[in-house]
Write a protein that holds these residues in place. Sequence first.
Motif, PDB file in Angstrom:
ATOM      1  N   ILE A   1      12.549  19.253  -6.259  1.00 31.90           N
ATOM      2  CA  ILE A   1      12.019  20.421  -6.958  1.00 31.90           C
ATOM      3  C   ILE A   1      10.598  20.644  -6.454  1.00 31.90           C
ATOM      4  O   ILE A   1       9.769  19.733  -6.460  1.00 31.90           O
ATOM      5  N   GLN A   2      10.329  21.861  -5.993  1.00 30.94           N
ATOM      6  CA  GLN A   2       9.020  22.201  -5.440  1.00 30.94           C
ATOM      7  C   GLN A   2       8.494  23.462  -6.112  1.00 30.94           C
ATOM      8  O   GLN A   2       9.249  24.405  -6.358  1.00 30.94           O
ATOM      9  N   LYS A   3       7.213  23.488  -6.357  1.00 32.49           N
ATOM     10  CA  LYS A   3       6.588  24.706  -6.871  1.00 32.49           C
ATOM     11  C   LYS A   3       6.673  25.782  -5.799  1.00 32.49           C
ATOM     12  O   LYS A   3       6.401  25.538  -4.630  1.00 32.49           O
ATOM     13  N   PHE A   4       7.057  26.987  -6.206  1.00 31.34           N
ATOM     14  CA  PHE A   4       7.140  28.113  -5.278  1.00 31.34           C
ATOM     15  C   PHE A   4       5.723  28.549  -4.918  1.00 31.34           C
ATOM     16  O   PHE A   4       4.891  28.751  -5.809  1.00 31.34           O
ATOM     17  N   VAL A   5       5.439  28.701  -3.619  1.00 36.66           N
ATOM     18  CA  VAL A   5       4.045  28.839  -3.191  1.00 36.66           C
ATOM     19  C   VAL A   5       3.559  30.279  -3.109  1.00 36.66           C
ATOM     20  O   VAL A   5       2.360  30.505  -2.905  1.00 36.66           O
ATOM     21  N   ILE A   6       4.442  31.280  -3.260  1.00 37.38           N
ATOM     22  CA  ILE A   6       3.949  32.665  -3.230  1.00 37.38           C
ATOM     23  C   ILE A   6       4.364  33.442  -4.480  1.00 37.38           C
ATOM     24  O   ILE A   6       4.395  34.674  -4.458  1.00 37.38           O
ATOM     25  N   GLY A   7       4.684  32.727  -5.548  1.00 33.69           N
ATOM     26  CA  GLY A   7       5.065  33.389  -6.790  1.00 33.69           C
ATOM     27  C   GLY A   7       5.333  32.388  -7.885  1.00 33.69           C
ATOM     28  O   GLY A   7       5.010  31.204  -7.768  1.00 33.69           O
ATOM     29  N   GLU A   8       5.951  32.869  -8.954  1.00 34.50           N
ATOM     30  CA  GLU A   8       6.248  32.022 -10.094  1.00 34.50           C
ATOM     31  C   GLU A   8       7.537  31.240  -9.876  1.00 34.50           C
ATOM     32  O   GLU A   8       8.411  31.635  -9.119  1.00 34.50           O
ATOM     33  N   GLY A   9       7.660  30.123 -10.590  1.00 36.78           N
ATOM     34  CA  GLY A   9       8.902  29.371 -10.597  1.00 36.78           C
ATOM     35  C   GLY A   9       8.915  28.186  -9.653  1.00 36.78           C
ATOM     36  O   GLY A   9       7.905  27.835  -9.023  1.00 36.78           O
ATOM     37  N   TYR A  10      10.091  27.578  -9.567  1.00 33.74           N
ATOM     38  CA  TYR A  10      10.280  26.362  -8.779  1.00 33.74           C
ATOM     39  C   TYR A  10      11.511  26.515  -7.884  1.00 33.74           C
ATOM     40  O   TYR A  10      12.544  27.038  -8.307  1.00 33.74           O
ATOM     41  N   LEU A  11      11.372  26.054  -6.663  1.00 37.48           N
ATOM     42  CA  LEU A  11      12.523  25.960  -5.775  1.00 37.48           C
ATOM     43  C   LEU A  11      13.276  24.681  -6.093  1.00 37.48           C
ATOM     44  O   LEU A  11      12.687  23.596  -6.114  1.00 37.48           O
ATOM     45  N   CYS A  12      14.564  24.812  -6.357  1.00 35.28           N
ATOM     46  CA  CYS A  12      15.441  23.670  -6.554  1.00 35.28           C
ATOM     47  C   CYS A  12      16.222  23.506  -5.256  1.00 35.28           C
ATOM     48  O   CYS A  12      16.979  24.404  -4.873  1.00 35.28           O
ATOM     49  N   VAL A  13      16.033  22.386  -4.583  1.00 37.95           N
ATOM     50  CA  VAL A  13      16.475  22.236  -3.195  1.00 37.95           C
ATOM     51  C   VAL A  13      17.419  21.057  -3.062  1.00 37.95           C
ATOM     52  O   VAL A  13      17.121  19.954  -3.538  1.00 37.95           O
ATOM     53  N   HIS A  14      18.547  21.285  -2.405  1.00 35.02           N
ATOM     54  CA  HIS A  14      19.451  20.224  -1.998  1.00 35.02           C
ATOM     55  C   HIS A  14      19.307  20.029  -0.492  1.00 35.02           C
ATOM     56  O   HIS A  14      19.909  20.763   0.289  1.00 35.02           O
ATOM     57  N   PRO A  15      18.510  19.054  -0.058  1.00 34.93           N
ATOM     58  CA  PRO A  15      18.344  18.815   1.377  1.00 34.93           C
ATOM     59  C   PRO A  15      19.432  17.866   1.886  1.00 34.93           C
ATOM     60  O   PRO A  15      19.560  16.739   1.411  1.00 34.93           O
TER      61      PRO A  15
ATOM     62  N   ARG B   1       0.852  -1.189   0.000  1.00 36.80           N
ATOM     63  CA  ARG B   1       0.000   0.000   0.000  1.00 36.80           C
ATOM     64  C   ARG B   1       0.887   1.238   0.000  1.00 36.80           C
ATOM     65  O   ARG B   1       1.954   1.244   0.596  1.00 36.80           O
ATOM     66  N   GLY B   2       0.421   2.296  -0.675  1.00 36.50           N
ATOM     67  CA  GLY B   2       1.226   3.500  -0.770  1.00 36.50           C
ATOM     68  C   GLY B   2       0.367   4.735  -0.877  1.00 36.50           C
ATOM     69  O   GLY B   2      -0.101   5.260   0.113  1.00 36.50           O
ATOM     70  N   ILE B   3       0.106   5.196  -2.132  1.00 38.99           N
ATOM     71  CA  ILE B   3      -0.567   6.479  -2.285  1.00 38.99           C
ATOM     72  C   ILE B   3      -2.013   6.439  -1.770  1.00 38.99           C
ATOM     73  O   ILE B   3      -2.575   7.497  -1.469  1.00 38.99           O
ATOM     74  N   GLU B   4      -2.604   5.246  -1.618  1.00 41.07           N
ATOM     75  CA  GLU B   4      -3.959   5.212  -1.069  1.00 41.07           C
ATOM     76  C   GLU B   4      -3.989   5.587   0.409  1.00 41.07           C
ATOM     77  O   GLU B   4      -5.060   5.852   0.976  1.00 41.07           O
ATOM     78  N   LEU B   5      -2.812   5.611   1.052  1.00 39.61           N
ATOM     79  CA  LEU B   5      -2.727   6.016   2.453  1.00 39.61           C
ATOM     80  C   LEU B   5      -2.546   7.524   2.613  1.00 39.61           C
ATOM     81  O   LEU B   5      -2.637   8.037   3.733  1.00 39.61           O
ATOM     82  N   LEU B   6      -2.288   8.224   1.504  1.00 38.65           N
ATOM     83  CA  LEU B   6      -2.029   9.657   1.581  1.00 38.65           C
ATOM     84  C   LEU B   6      -3.331  10.439   1.673  1.00 38.65           C
ATOM     85  O   LEU B   6      -4.374   9.998   1.175  1.00 38.65           O
ATOM     86  N   PRO B   7      -3.301  11.622   2.296  1.00 37.42           N
ATOM     87  CA  PRO B   7      -4.518  12.448   2.361  1.00 37.42           C
ATOM     88  C   PRO B   7      -4.806  13.111   1.020  1.00 37.42           C
ATOM     89  O   PRO B   7      -3.973  13.101   0.106  1.00 37.42           O
ATOM     90  N   GLU B   8      -5.969  13.706   0.911  1.00 39.64           N
ATOM     91  CA  GLU B   8      -6.321  14.475  -0.286  1.00 39.64           C
ATOM     92  C   GLU B   8      -5.349  15.643  -0.444  1.00 39.64           C
ATOM     93  O   GLU B   8      -4.979  16.308   0.531  1.00 39.64           O
ATOM     94  N   MET B   9      -4.916  15.887  -1.677  1.00 40.99           N
ATOM     95  CA  MET B   9      -3.964  16.953  -1.951  1.00 40.99           C
ATOM     96  C   MET B   9      -4.682  18.251  -2.359  1.00 40.99           C
ATOM     97  O   MET B   9      -5.567  18.239  -3.212  1.00 40.99           O
ATOM     98  N   LYS B  10      -4.282  19.345  -1.720  1.00 39.93           N
ATOM     99  CA  LYS B  10      -4.757  20.675  -2.090  1.00 39.93           C
ATOM    100  C   LYS B  10      -3.560  21.622  -2.075  1.00 39.93           C
ATOM    101  O   LYS B  10      -2.701  21.524  -1.210  1.00 39.93           O
ATOM    102  N   ALA B  11      -3.524  22.538  -3.010  1.00 37.63           N
ATOM    103  CA  ALA B  11      -2.402  23.479  -3.101  1.00 37.63           C
ATOM    104  C   ALA B  11      -2.365  24.387  -1.885  1.00 37.63           C
ATOM    105  O   ALA B  11      -3.400  24.658  -1.245  1.00 37.63           O
TER     106      ALA B  11
END
Length: 505
Positions: A285-299, A198-208
């Motif tokens: 890579i994450q969508k930037f949540v308060i503007g245009e573009g994408y955050l490219c992240v090295h965690p 089981r995998g994605i069926e355990l995830l909650p509903e996605m909202k931006a």
Amino acid sequence: MRPRIIFCLDSGTTSVKAAAFDLSGRLVAEVERPNDAMRRQGDRVEQDMPRTLALAWDVLRSCAKKAEGSPEGLVLTGQGDGLWALDAAGAPVGPALTWLDGRARGMVAELEKAVDRVEAITASRPTAAAQSLQLLWLQRHEPDRLARIHHALRLKEWLFHELTGQLVGEPTVVLPLWGNWRTGALSRDVQDALGLDRGIELLPEMKAVGEARAALTSAAAALTGLPDGLPVLMGPGDVQATLIGIGLGTRKEVSNASVFGTSAIHACLRNDPDGMPETPRGAMIQKFVIGEGYLCVHPCFNGASLLSHLADRFANLPERVAPTRSGIVLHPFMAPGGERTPWTEPQASTAIFGLTSATTPEQIAWAGREALAFAARTSHDMMGTGEGALALGGGLARDAAFAGFLATVTGRTVLRSPTSHAGPRGLAAVAAKHLLGASNEDIADLWIGAPEERVQPATGPEADYARDKFDLFRDTLADAARHWTRLAALGAMNDPDTENDREIA
């Protein structure tokens, strides 16, 4: 007239924080408590969920008393990766597996081809911190516990549920593990590749972010001291919130950012992530949540925690240290899960070159800071975003000597805001955008503000030393990396979890 207030909750690894801002972006109250819910035993790093919730209630209640304003909304975030599991009744299924838990790291090498397939789907390689691999570890070792899980959440999703009664997630932190940032869709192919029942069926509903909101329940209102029905907004992950708070995507001069907390985060903002010169396998890579573009992240798993680990293992290491040149080269990989970026290797381990009986505690302490700066340069070179300023956040932003060395190593102006409360401030900016309709100019001027200090790169002998030391760091790392797998195999000979994985395989 009572000021109108935005409340922020950040449930982090080291501490749990609540903050209150008025509508001009002024911090009017803050409360912080140490995170005493974490439990460490070797590779097992778990967190007590009831204690975590009690800490959240406590900081919110205390902050509401201090703020003495009229609440307009609450925005929240928490640790990014990990598994915070609930049963069918909404109760915790044992302690949470945190993003620091390393039990699944042996499976990364064992399932190399499967992990390759997941990376091809998501554009990010799973690590021991990945929720998918943590579920797989339970499937192998604790199947009865896995069978009781009906909801696989992250910390902020669980806190949102406890505050509002709603099961909701937002895609910026979910897609790097379970989907594709280009399409924005989850993919069942991830669990199929790994052999997860089981995998994605355990995830909650996605909202931006902005749409993931609900009203505070009366029960949560009684526990927090906030009004019944208050709008509650799910913010982005703690990483994106902090990056926003130190100026990435909000201060025009900033092109890159580094945050040194328990972990380290290096990032840039791009309209086209495919334009990066090099993308390590553990990048996100994450969508930037308060503007245009994408955050490219090295965690990175290894941040300022490296300095604590060194202090635990070497006597008399100073907590503060001036720049101390030496012939010591140190590799910063002491987390039980190895490293995620810019080197993606679950078996990565620390090496120290040049250690002698004449080595001083100050030299070791400074070599640890050098290693963190060298890792940051490696990431920013890979992202290749020009010569804009580098925003510095996290606990090490308070270290002026480190900020200066980071500027010299990267060749960039470093913007330092050691007292800016970056995580809560970034959350408040998200709330200002999505609850109050604030403009980008207002966010930059009021909610983020100017940096406290600009640090310029050094020249002359200091720059020569930094350049030569970085070259030596890079060369010794390439040599040492060849031995990580064999070293890990030797160290795992008496690890019962590893033996069980070997028998099952």
